[in-house]
Design a protein around this motif. Sequence first.
Motif, PDB file in Angstrom:
ATOM      1  N   PRO A 126      -2.497   5.785  10.100  1.00 54.34           N
ATOM      2  CA  PRO A 126      -2.665   6.931   9.189  1.00 54.34           C
ATOM      3  C   PRO A 126      -1.529   7.106   8.190  1.00 54.34           C
ATOM      4  CG  PRO A 126      -3.258   7.542  11.431  1.00 54.34           C
ATOM      5  CD  PRO A 126      -2.650   6.177  11.520  1.00 54.34           C
ATOM      6  N   ASP A 127      -0.319   6.705   8.560  1.00 48.10           N
ATOM      7  CA  ASP A 127       0.844   6.879   7.681  1.00 48.10           C
ATOM      8  C   ASP A 127       1.294   5.563   7.054  1.00 48.10           C
ATOM      9  OD1 ASP A 127       1.007   9.639   8.255  1.00 48.10           O
ATOM     10  OD2 ASP A 127       2.070   9.209  10.116  1.00 48.10           O
ATOM     11  N   ALA A 128       0.406   4.603   6.964  1.00 50.71           N
ATOM     12  CA  ALA A 128       0.777   3.266   6.487  1.00 50.71           C
ATOM     13  C   ALA A 128       1.181   3.276   5.016  1.00 50.71           C
ATOM     14  CB  ALA A 128      -0.387   2.304   6.685  1.00 50.71           C
ATOM     15  N   LEU A 129       2.003   2.291   4.676  1.00 52.11           N
ATOM     16  CA  LEU A 129       2.341   2.003   3.290  1.00 52.11           C
ATOM     17  C   LEU A 129       1.798   0.624   2.929  1.00 52.11           C
ATOM     18  CD1 LEU A 129       6.092   3.077   2.971  1.00 52.11           C
ATOM     19  CD2 LEU A 129       4.078   4.289   2.125  1.00 52.11           C
ATOM     20  N   VAL A 130       1.209   0.517   1.757  1.00 51.00           N
ATOM     21  CA  VAL A 130       0.715  -0.759   1.242  1.00 51.00           C
ATOM     22  C   VAL A 130       1.423  -1.018  -0.083  1.00 51.00           C
ATOM     23  CG1 VAL A 130      -1.288  -2.053   0.421  1.00 51.00           C
ATOM     24  CG2 VAL A 130      -1.533  -0.429   2.322  1.00 51.00           C
ATOM     25  N   ILE A 131       2.077  -2.158  -0.186  1.00 53.21           N
ATOM     26  CA  ILE A 131       2.823  -2.490  -1.393  1.00 53.21           C
ATOM     27  C   ILE A 131       2.256  -3.780  -1.968  1.00 53.21           C
ATOM     28  CG2 ILE A 131       5.086  -3.070  -2.332  1.00 53.21           C
ATOM     29  CD1 ILE A 131       6.227  -1.348   0.005  1.00 53.21           C
ATOM     30  N   VAL A 132       1.777  -3.707  -3.187  1.00 50.07           N
ATOM     31  CA  VAL A 132       1.179  -4.851  -3.868  1.00 50.07           C
ATOM     32  C   VAL A 132       2.111  -5.289  -4.990  1.00 50.07           C
ATOM     33  CG1 VAL A 132      -0.769  -5.685  -5.240  1.00 50.07           C
ATOM     34  CG2 VAL A 132      -1.169  -4.111  -3.318  1.00 50.07           C
ATOM     35  N   GLU A 133       2.399  -6.577  -5.034  1.00 49.49           N
ATOM     36  CA  GLU A 133       3.222  -7.152  -6.091  1.00 49.49           C
ATOM     37  C   GLU A 133       2.353  -8.047  -6.971  1.00 49.49           C
ATOM     38  OE1 GLU A 133       6.950 -10.305  -6.662  1.00 49.49           O
ATOM     39  OE2 GLU A 133       6.695  -9.238  -4.755  1.00 49.49           O
ATOM     40  N   ARG A 134       2.368  -7.782  -8.260  1.00 49.96           N
ATOM     41  CA  ARG A 134       1.617  -8.599  -9.214  1.00 49.96           C
ATOM     42  C   ARG A 134       2.393  -8.663 -10.529  1.00 49.96           C
ATOM     43  NH1 ARG A 134      -4.695  -7.564  -9.678  1.00 49.96           N
ATOM     44  NH2 ARG A 134      -4.728  -9.825  -9.761  1.00 49.96           N
ATOM     45  N   ALA A 135       1.869  -9.434 -11.457  1.00 55.84           N
ATOM     46  CA  ALA A 135       2.470  -9.466 -12.790  1.00 55.84           C
ATOM     47  C   ALA A 135       2.319  -8.094 -13.442  1.00 55.84           C
ATOM     48  CB  ALA A 135       1.787 -10.520 -13.648  1.00 55.84           C
ATOM     49  N   ARG A 136       3.324  -7.703 -14.174  1.00 57.60           N
ATOM     50  CA  ARG A 136       3.296  -6.392 -14.827  1.00 57.60           C
ATOM     51  C   ARG A 136       2.092  -6.248 -15.751  1.00 57.60           C
ATOM     52  NH1 ARG A 136       7.837  -4.119 -19.003  1.00 57.60           N
ATOM     53  NH2 ARG A 136       7.221  -1.929 -18.978  1.00 57.60           N
TER      54      ARG A 136
END
Length: 205
Positions: free
Chosen positions: A145-155
Amino acid sequence: MTRIIAGRARGARLEVPGSGTRPTSDRVRESLFGALESADAIRGARVLDLYAGSGALGLEALSRGAASTDLVERGRQAAALIRRNAATVVKAGGASAARVHEVAVHTYLLRATGPFDLVFSDPPYDLDDEAMTADLVALAPLLSPDALVIVERARRSTPPDFAAAGLELFREKSYGDTALWWAEPAASDDDPGVDAQPATESQSR
């Protein structure tokens, strides 16, 4: 070569694939993990590193006190390299479990069980928006429930469609040509703070 920046395995050298992957730069990793530690999002977390490449993100989290890290990379040579890097980190810092899954990310997500507290996704720049959204939709049921999702892509890339997966963008930060998007499971309508707007920051040079 790159190195683990901090934690129990600080200074441990990691191999980097010669081609076919795009390692996160040391500057981006240092800034990212400083922010994650400030948010107390690493210690004890169950971490998932998608499109893991060298495994530097998931293994950095492991060095800094994550409970476990699952690293997903379909390339045979890259997966073998991640296993070597994981062994180096565990040996250097007596860290917890690191599991390497040599399989396509979407296939893994459809059969994984979770839950995960912290997820890194650094897909190839040529991954199209539809595939990116499909990954997020498959990931959503695996999140705590308190997860963080971090996505890295080209700007220059289209921002991930977090809403399609029931996730909410709350932070965006750019470093030159690289962008990081932070998201979390969306709050229900009766939760406080649901109207908060995402913060956008830039460190472009």
